[in-house]
Design a protein around this motif. Structure first.
Motif, PDB file in Angstrom:
ATOM      1  N   GLU A   1      14.747  73.827  74.282  1.00 34.83           N
ATOM      2  CA  GLU A   1      15.061  72.393  74.420  1.00 34.83           C
ATOM      3  C   GLU A   1      14.655  71.749  73.100  1.00 34.83           C
ATOM      4  N   PRO A   2      15.569  71.653  72.120  1.00 37.35           N
ATOM      5  CA  PRO A   2      15.142  71.207  70.793  1.00 37.35           C
ATOM      6  C   PRO A   2      14.568  69.786  70.830  1.00 37.35           C
ATOM      7  N   LYS A   3      13.427  69.621  70.147  1.00 39.80           N
ATOM      8  CA  LYS A   3      12.705  68.353  70.207  1.00 39.80           C
ATOM      9  C   LYS A   3      13.489  67.217  69.560  1.00 39.80           C
ATOM     10  N   HIS A   4      14.247  67.559  68.512  1.00 39.85           N
ATOM     11  CA  HIS A   4      14.906  66.503  67.752  1.00 39.85           C
ATOM     12  C   HIS A   4      16.425  66.514  67.931  1.00 39.85           C
ATOM     13  N   GLY A   5      16.916  67.200  68.923  1.00 45.35           N
ATOM     14  CA  GLY A   5      18.368  67.263  69.109  1.00 45.35           C
ATOM     15  C   GLY A   5      18.998  68.127  68.019  1.00 45.35           C
ATOM     16  N   TRP A   6      20.328  68.190  67.995  1.00 41.76           N
ATOM     17  CA  TRP A   6      21.043  69.000  67.015  1.00 41.76           C
ATOM     18  C   TRP A   6      21.618  68.098  65.942  1.00 41.76           C
ATOM     19  N   LYS A   7      21.617  68.612  64.723  1.00 46.38           N
ATOM     20  CA  LYS A   7      22.245  67.894  63.618  1.00 46.38           C
ATOM     21  C   LYS A   7      23.766  68.092  63.716  1.00 46.38           C
ATOM     22  N   ASP A   8      24.535  67.087  63.334  1.00 48.13           N
ATOM     23  CA  ASP A   8      26.000  67.176  63.327  1.00 48.13           C
ATOM     24  C   ASP A   8      26.567  67.629  64.681  1.00 48.13           C
ATOM     25  N   ASP A   9      25.991  67.080  65.724  1.00 50.76           N
ATOM     26  CA  ASP A   9      26.422  67.440  67.082  1.00 50.76           C
ATOM     27  C   ASP A   9      27.722  66.704  67.408  1.00 50.76           C
ATOM     28  N   LEU A  10      28.800  67.456  67.609  1.00 51.86           N
ATOM     29  CA  LEU A  10      30.117  66.840  67.842  1.00 51.86           C
ATOM     30  C   LEU A  10      30.456  66.734  69.326  1.00 51.86           C
ATOM     31  N   ARG A  11      29.584  67.236  70.187  1.00 56.45           N
ATOM     32  CA  ARG A  11      29.958  67.323  71.600  1.00 56.45           C
ATOM     33  C   ARG A  11      30.174  65.941  72.233  1.00 56.45           C
ATOM     34  N   LEU A  12      31.023  65.914  73.235  1.00 60.81           N
ATOM     35  CA  LEU A  12      31.317  64.663  73.935  1.00 60.81           C
ATOM     36  C   LEU A  12      30.443  64.574  75.186  1.00 60.81           C
ATOM     37  N   SER A  13      30.111  63.320  75.563  1.00 62.20           N
ATOM     38  CA  SER A  13      29.296  63.119  76.769  1.00 62.20           C
ATOM     39  C   SER A  13      30.190  63.251  78.010  1.00 62.20           C
TER      40      SER A  13
END
Ligand code: HEC
Length: 319
Positions: A127-139
């Motif tokens: 569970e990455p603490k800082h989220g992903w860089k360049d995350d393109l995923r849609l909600s």
């Protein structure tokens, strides 16, 4: 405004249908800007209409989701880095005309998770603490909006109401300080993949920090992916031929990995207080995986790296 509320109505059919039964103001909003389907709203059946409607009945209320107001600003930032004219993907989403016939395919690809291609994911163990860089995923809300748009026949809407489209990811690094390129040429033919390494000299006389880096494929018909390693000793100069090339395997070369590229990749820009330290005298080794076309020889004579450097330690500079 009215169409925004209609969009919400489609996303939250149950909440609104409850409100409709008890709140005249909500019924007014539903009346605003719709056509002959208003009668359904007025008799309180909006919830039923929305949840069972498949777009085939003239009485089913539409979601109000349009290309210009909702879909272009939603998908262009996530998709048009690849799905643009001259991009690596097979079709462009830059125009309504080009995208509309693909609405169903877009929903299917997004719902299956095939698009946008994004291999990282959160799991119970990671569970990455800082989220992903360049995350393109849609909600999930974004996916629902695409689904509603497609169900309505993917309408264009009014260009004069077009929402501002956020920046589309750039695949090239703007204003690099240095552009290093392979010196000779490599011909790829037959049906067997090849890994070729190129030892490049950034000419560092003192330690420096990479702020941003991007690989530039010389021939995108055959460059499958590229990894950039640091050769701190500079010894790879001896392994290489006069053009700086030597055959290598796809595995790690021992030095730190400071760059990676596959089709569609965006430049890797460090956060303001970080940089990748490269010692004076080091060389950068570009490990290129070539995949032959299978239909004839292809030549690469231009694959390389663009870099933004700084000689100051980034965390001192930025406090
Ligand atoms: C990193 C590049 C990249 C991004 C970003 C990307 N695509 Fe794709 N897309 C591709 C490529 C390449 C193909 C062709 C795949 C193939 O031929 O196997 C493709 C194929 C597709 C297809 C055809 C069906 C399929 O699943 O192969 C659809 C639909 C699609 N993309 C939709 C999208 C949508 C919607 C987004 C954004 C939410 C998106 N793509 C983002 C590269 C990308």
């Amino acid at each position: 405004m009215a169409s925004f509320l209609h969009a919400r109505a489609a996303l939250l059919p149950i909440c609104l249908s409850l409100a409709c039964g008890s709140d005249g103001e909500t019924a007014d909003l539903a009346d605003d800007g719709t056509d002959g389907t208003d009668g359904a709203d007025d008799d309180g059946s909006v919830g039923t209409g929305d949840t069972t409607g498949d777009g085939s009945s003239g009485a089913a209320p539409t979601s109000g989701i349009t290309w210009h107001e909702h879909i272009a600003p939603l998908i262009l930032p996530s998709c048009a880095g690849c799905h643009r004219d001259g991009g690596i993907a097979p079709f462009s989403f830059e125009s309504y005309e080009g995208t509309q016939p693909l609405a169903e395919a877009i929903v299917a690809a997004v719902e299956s998770g095939a698009m946008p291609p994004f291999a990282a994911s959160e799991t119970a163990d990671c569970e990455p603490k800082h989220g992903w860089k360049d995350d393109l995923r849609l909600s999930e809300d974004d996916k629902q909006m695409l689904r509603d748009w497609a169900n309505d026949g993917a309408p264009e809407g009014d260009p004069s109401l077009a929402a501002e489209v956020p920046a589309v990811p750039q695949t090239t690094l703007q204003d690099p300080d240095q552009s290093l390129r392979m010196a000779g040429s490599t011909t790829i033919e037959g049906t067997t993949d090849r890994f070729v390494c190129y030892s490049l000299d950034p000419g560092l006389t003192e330690d420096a920090f990479i702020e941003a880096i991007q690989v530039v494929p010389g021939n995108d018909k055959i460059v499958h992916h590229v990894l950039i390693y640091v050769d701190e000793s500079g010894d790879t100069a001896e392994l290489a031929d006069e053009d700086g090339a030597f055959d290598c395997s796809g595995g790690a070369l021992g030095g730190a990995l400071v760059g990676a590229w596959a089709p569609g990749a965006v430049p890797n820009r460090m956060p303001a207080d970080a940089g990748m330290q490269i010692p004076a005298g080091a060389r950068l080794v570009m490990n290129v995986h070539y995949h032959p076309t299978g239909v004839g020889p292809e030549v690469d004579e231009a694959t390389g790296i663009d870099i933004v450097w700084t000689e100051e330690r980034p965390f001192l500079r930025h406090g």
